[in-house]
Design an enzyme around this catalytic site. Structure first.
Site, PDB file in Angstrom:
ATOM      1  N   GLY A  43      14.342  45.858  -1.898  1.00 51.42           N
ATOM      2  CA  GLY A  43      13.192  45.138  -2.433  1.00 51.42           C
ATOM      3  C   GLY A  43      12.263  44.684  -1.331  1.00 51.42           C
ATOM      4  N   GLU A  91      -0.490  31.719   8.815  1.00 53.23           N
ATOM      5  CA  GLU A  91      -0.899  32.171   7.484  1.00 53.23           C
ATOM      6  C   GLU A  91      -1.602  31.098   6.656  1.00 53.23           C
ATOM      7  OE1 GLU A  91       2.094  35.479   5.950  1.00 53.23           O
ATOM      8  OE2 GLU A  91       3.040  33.499   5.984  1.00 53.23           O
ATOM      9  N   GLU A  94      -1.669  36.256   6.793  1.00 54.95           N
ATOM     10  CA  GLU A  94      -2.261  36.421   5.469  1.00 54.95           C
ATOM     11  C   GLU A  94      -3.355  35.373   5.322  1.00 54.95           C
ATOM     12  OE1 GLU A  94       0.950  35.948   2.742  1.00 54.95           O
ATOM     13  OE2 GLU A  94       1.734  37.958   3.054  1.00 54.95           O
TER      14      GLU A  94
END
Length: 597
Positions: A187, A472, A494
């Protein structure tokens, strides 16, 4: 169920928003009910003088090979910490030198596991130290705030699993086999960091989107997704960015490994590895590592509940600080004023400034070492959370720099928090070796203004080096670099997911604040392996002019840059300044620039 990518393959699907998939997490149960296996007594103050040394406290569990039911204790700790992302539990698992068989130490939130030898070979597991993502349905993108250090592992099935995201260092480890960095089922995964480690077999990052490995050795590395960076790593793949996206530096310009606790006979000491230049490979592979040791008696062993005045009194006495696991509330800054002071945390102790103060301030002195703790912004806005050097710091620290290692900063998530600038580096030659500075995008106390934090890291000092820089979600610049001759090896970012609309991020006539801005007046700066992602899920029409901004000067030379739009939620127009193709559509495919200008 997807199959693992083969060597050189690069899956491109977007990772989901952490916020959109997170359920509210329950608080951790304190570990006070578990056995305390350290036998050192606490000493009381005498005539107002604080003692050095003493008991490591109830949240430090010390094992030897004869300790009964080690696996049961490990399982109980993991049960409490597995899903406690914003809980209050903190724990360090320390293993005395010796051989341990049949253990599987599963490592949850705010849990550190470490050997107490001077070398990883001194403490050997015939077993595993495991991080997986069963608690989060096979998604490893939130496996934060945990660590493994100073152990030799013989994995049961030949490969150890360490499926982590940010703030989960893997240091001074020897794996007699392979290392799998993906969760069971392959995942989503978004990490991570390895340093001073040896993996005899192959490292399989599989679904890991980015990774940084420093001063290590490995038998091989078998694929890449977006941004895999190596410096000073024996056995690293050859330089090939952007296809596959390997950035490989033969050596690390400057490094100094993190301090660590160990046993010298029956006595606890802290080892301080020496500085290396143009480093390659581990510090311990050829025998005793080089450096110096400090006895525990030269440390004030702090326990949760101690106040900032006491910590400052200990520092003023000339003691170093060993912060044992727990949460420390501060009504004033912790002031580190003496050269060569060590502040070392066990089990990710967390400093919380309650009334808008700066959590920690470091003077412009040589050789301070900050390592292994978390700073959590409080509900009253702090102008800064960590300051290394005062404004205007100018001393030369090239021979003996300050190091900031596994020091993590968080604004929101565990509750409301605000800070204007999270980390400010004013001292010249500072080494930032693995940090995650995070304005929370999920958890409690999260919102565009609720956990307002305009700037992540601001560097004013000259000759600062960052190795493993993760920053981030800040409202404006995530990194703003103003000092000269700065260098960064690996950057992961991000942009803030929760920007409400284009106007909220408008920067004059520029659309959006760069993730990494090199100030206009800077004449020399260099970076390698720099990535920024956007996921503007509140308003997917938002556009960023670029992920990186830099002056057009011959000495400013970023290499191997990329920007990615996650699932088309917002787009980048360029990579750096007006250079680089835009991201487009819903395809999560990086736009890259090999070298600027």
């Amino acid at each position: 169920m997807p199959t693992p990518p083969t060597a050189g393959s690069a899956p491109r699907a977007p990772r989901p928003s952490r916020r959109s998939v997170l359920a509210a997490m329950a608080a951790a149960v304190p570990v006070a009910g578990l056995p305390v296996l350290s036998a050192r007594a606490s000493a009381a103050p005498v005539d107002g003088v604080l003692p050095g040394g003493g008991d490591l406290g109830p949240n430090v569990l010390v094992f030897d090979p004869a300790t009964p039911n080690i696996q049961g204790t490990l399982d109980e700790v993991f049960k409490r910490q597995e899903s406690a992302q914003f809980g209050e539990g903190r724990v360090a698992l320390l293993f005395k030198p010796g051989t341990y068989r049949g253990l599987n130490a599963q490592i949850g939130f705010y849990t550190s596991i470490a050997g107490l030898g001077l070398s990883p070979a001194d403490t050997t597991f015939h077993g595993d130290v495991t991080v997986d993502a069963g608690w989060f349905n096979g998604n490893a993108t939130q496996n934060f705030w945990r660590s493994a250090e100073n152990l030799t592992l013989h994995p049961v099935n030949g490969t150890n699993r360490w499926a982590v995201a940010q703030a989960a260092p893997f240091r001074r480890m020897h794996i007699k086999g392979g290392l799998n960095l993906a969760p069971d089922g392959y995942g989503w995964a978004s990490g991570g960091y390895i340093a001073d480690s040896r993996i005899d077999g192959t490292v399989g990052p599989y679904s890991q989107q980015q990774w940084y490995t420093r001063d290590s050795s490995m038998g091989g590395w078998n694929n890449a997704v977006w941004n895999m960076v190596f410096s000073g790593v024996e056995g690293a793949p050859a330089q090939s960015f952007p296809d596959p996206p390997y950035t490989t530096l033969d050596t690390t310009p400057v490094s100094r490994e993190k301090p660590f606790l160990y046993l010298d006979g029956a006595d606890y000491k802290v080892f301080l590895p020496e500085k290396r230049t143009n480093a390659r490979g581990t510090t311990w592979g050829s025998g005793t590592p080089r450096g110096e040791s400090l006895p525990l008696g030269q440390f004030y062993v702090a326990r949760p509940g101690v106040d900032a005045a006491t910590l400052n009194a200990a520092l003023a006495q000339g003691l170093n600080l060993l912060l044992t696991p727990g949460i420390y509330h501060l009504d004033r800054p912790v002031e580190v004023r003496r050269a060569n002071t060590v502040v070392l945390g066990l089990g990710y102790p967390t400093l919380v400034p309650d009334n808008g103060v700066t959590a920690m301030k470091v003077a412009d002195v040589d050789g301070v070492r900050l390592a292994g703790f978390l700073i959590d912004a409080g509900p009253v806005n702090s102008a800064t959370l960590l300051e290394v050097g005062p404004e205007g710091a100018s001393a030369d620290h090239a021979a003996n720099p300050t190091t900031v290692q596994d020091v993590f900063i968080r604004i929101g998530g565990a509750g409301p928090g605000k800070a204007t600038i999270s980390m400010v580096i004013n001292s010249n030659h500072t080494l930032i070796d693995h940090t995650w500075v995070w304005r929370a995008d999920h958890g409690d106390g999260v919102g565009w203004e609720t956990n307002r934090a305009d700037y992540g890291v601001r560097v004013n000092g000259d000759d600062v080096l960052a190795t493993g820089l993760f920053v981030e979600h800040f409202n404006k610049y995530d990194v703003e670099w103003r000092g000269e001759r700065g260098r960064t090896v690996f950057f992961q970012n991000e942009k803030a997911y929760d920007a409400p609309h284009q106007a909220a991020i408008q920067n004059g006539d520029i659309k959006g604040y760069a993730a990494y801005k090199i100030a206009d007046g800077v004449t020399a700066h260099e970076g390698w392996g720099l990535g920024s992602y956007c996921y503007y899920h509140v308003d997917p029409t938002i556009r960023q002019d670029h992920g990186f901004q830099a002056p057009a000067k011959p000495g400013v030379k970023p290499h191997h840059l990329l920007v990615v739009s996650l699932g088309g939620k917002g787009q980048y127009e360029h990579v750096i300044n007006s250079i680089g193709a835009p991201t487009s559509g819903t395809s999560t495919v990086p736009s890259t620039v090999v070298s600027y200008p």
